[in-house]
Design an enzyme around this catalytic site. Sequence first.
Site, short mmCIF file in Angstrom:
data_model
loop_
_atom_site.label_atom_id
_atom_site.label_comp_id
_atom_site.label_asym_id
_atom_site.label_seq_id
_atom_site.Cartn_x
_atom_site.Cartn_y
_atom_site.Cartn_z
N LYS A 111 18.53 64.86 33.24
CA LYS A 111 17.50 64.69 34.28
C LYS A 111 16.36 65.67 34.13
O LYS A 111 15.22 65.35 34.42
CB LYS A 111 18.12 64.79 35.68
CG LYS A 111 18.98 63.57 36.01
CD LYS A 111 19.12 63.35 37.50
CE LYS A 111 19.81 62.02 37.76
NZ LYS A 111 20.08 61.76 39.15
N LYS A 194 21.60 53.41 31.18
CA LYS A 194 22.28 52.87 32.36
C LYS A 194 21.26 52.29 33.35
O LYS A 194 20.11 52.74 33.40
CB LYS A 194 23.19 53.93 33.00
CG LYS A 194 22.53 54.87 33.95
CD LYS A 194 23.58 55.61 34.77
CE LYS A 194 22.85 56.41 35.83
NZ LYS A 194 23.63 56.80 36.96
N LYS A 197 18.14 53.64 39.53
CA LYS A 197 17.15 53.45 40.60
C LYS A 197 15.77 53.93 40.16
O LYS A 197 14.76 53.44 40.60
CB LYS A 197 17.54 54.26 41.84
CG LYS A 197 18.89 53.94 42.43
CD LYS A 197 18.98 54.60 43.80
CE LYS A 197 20.40 54.89 44.21
NZ LYS A 197 20.90 56.17 43.70
N1 AQP Z 1 24.42 51.88 36.18
C1 AQP Z 1 25.48 52.17 36.91
N2 AQP Z 1 26.66 51.57 36.67
C2 AQP Z 1 27.75 51.83 37.42
N3 AQP Z 1 27.75 52.69 38.44
C3 AQP Z 1 26.59 53.31 38.73
N4 AQP Z 1 26.25 54.21 39.67
C4 AQP Z 1 24.94 54.53 39.54
N5 AQP Z 1 24.41 53.85 38.51
C5 AQP Z 1 25.41 53.08 37.99
C6 AQP Z 1 27.20 54.72 40.65
O1 AQP Z 1 26.60 54.59 41.93
C7 AQP Z 1 27.03 55.67 42.73
C8 AQP Z 1 25.84 56.28 43.40
O2 AQP Z 1 24.97 56.79 42.44
P1 AQP Z 1 23.83 57.82 42.84
O3 AQP Z 1 23.12 57.32 44.02
O4 AQP Z 1 24.42 59.17 42.95
O5 AQP Z 1 22.85 57.76 41.68
P2 AQP Z 1 22.98 58.05 40.15
O6 AQP Z 1 24.41 58.03 39.69
O7 AQP Z 1 22.19 59.24 39.81
O8 AQP Z 1 22.33 56.80 39.52
P3 AQP Z 1 21.14 55.92 39.92
O9 AQP Z 1 21.58 54.91 40.93
O10 AQP Z 1 20.59 55.34 38.71
O11 AQP Z 1 20.05 56.83 40.60
P4 AQP Z 1 18.88 57.73 39.97
O12 AQP Z 1 18.00 56.83 39.16
O13 AQP Z 1 18.19 58.22 41.22
O14 AQP Z 1 19.52 58.80 39.16
C9 AQP Z 1 27.78 56.65 41.86
O15 AQP Z 1 29.18 56.48 42.06
C10 AQP Z 1 27.39 56.22 40.48
O16 AQP Z 1 28.43 56.48 39.53
#
Ligand code: AQP
Length: 332
Positions: A111, A194, A197
């Site tokens: 990140k 992956k 968001k």
């Molecule tokens: N691509 C993914 N596949 C499976 N699980 C996923 N999770 C996130 N992306 C995937 C799971 O969603 C939960 C919440 O995630 P988060 O809100 O903590 O965000 P993150 O893991 O950092 O990933 P994001 O959603 O892509 O957000 P950004 O872009 O803001 O970093 C977790 O249980 C995660 O494993």
Amino acid sequence: MNRIFSGVQPTGNLHLGNYLGAIRNWVRLQTEYDCLFCIVDMHAITVWQDPKELVRNTREVAAGMIASGVDASKHIIFNQSTVPAHAQLSWIFNCVARMGWLNRMTQFKEKAGKHKENASVGLYAYPNLMSADILAYKATHVPVGEDQKQHLELARDTAQKFNIDYGVEFFPLPEPLIFGAATRVMSLRDGTKKMSKSDESDYSRINMADDADAIALKIRKAKTDPHPMPDGVEALEGRPEASNLLGIYAALADQDKAAVMSRFAGRQFSEFKQELVDLAVSVLGPINGEMQRLMADPAYLDGILRSGAERADAIARPIIAEVYDIVGFLRP
Ligand code: AQP
């Protein structure tokens, strides 16, 4: 009963990966565990969030959870900043966890990228806040995606070091709950990244708030390769986009990936994609409709979050009081 803590960041664009990798599993765990489902707004601000958007996104995550089937009367849905225990315990953990441990966290490296000096201190200390989230409730189990496994290991190390340093058996060592299919949903534009968001391209993900037309368009535009559908797991080698779409189908249909592959082997992607659209719309359509309804009623959502915060606070407050006594913080 064992206790689960799990969280989602309100960083906007709640997507299919969040649903298949987290929220859907939570719905299934509700019968076996006492659950705390947290909208982790304090984690979200480790990178810049527009304040108005943050409020909206917090309600959107609450709506997404409820629309997916999380039962807010039996379990606790709340946003992190409403319960002081998270900040209180994370400071103590900042003083327990070692720099060397945090330096090894791959998510920070990913990140922060090349601009480490410019990253917030919060982004670096993020895993300590996550340890506090879990341990402030003495949660025994944490459903985690592959990407969060390393942070959970750190939470276990921190719990253990706290117990050893202070000569107590206070914190349990939380266990991961890792789910099989679709623990990692990949981007629709690049099967090696992956689904996220924060990806700039909205075509990279299916949002939980997307309607049937948007879902269909995104699946039709999803990147594939020129070959027909593969006919065996080894045929997926070097075909990350095909593998991802098959994985999404399998997860949505609750089937084995191998079974899905044998059904579509040798067929054209266009045919497969049409079936994937129908399946995705049948699963996500009702959730989307309910989300829209809930988002139109912010007072209702706020009421759920307020009640969740009170119940979460009632669990964490006495645990923090004991931690303060163990650490030697005078409570005059
Ligand atoms: N691509 C993914 N596949 C499976 N699980 C996923 N999770 C996130 N992306 C995937 C799971 O969603 C939960 C919440 O995630 P988060 O809100 O903590 O965000 P993150 O893991 O950092 O990933 P994001 O959603 O892509 O957000 P950004 O872009 O803001 O970093 C977790 O249980 C995660 O494993």
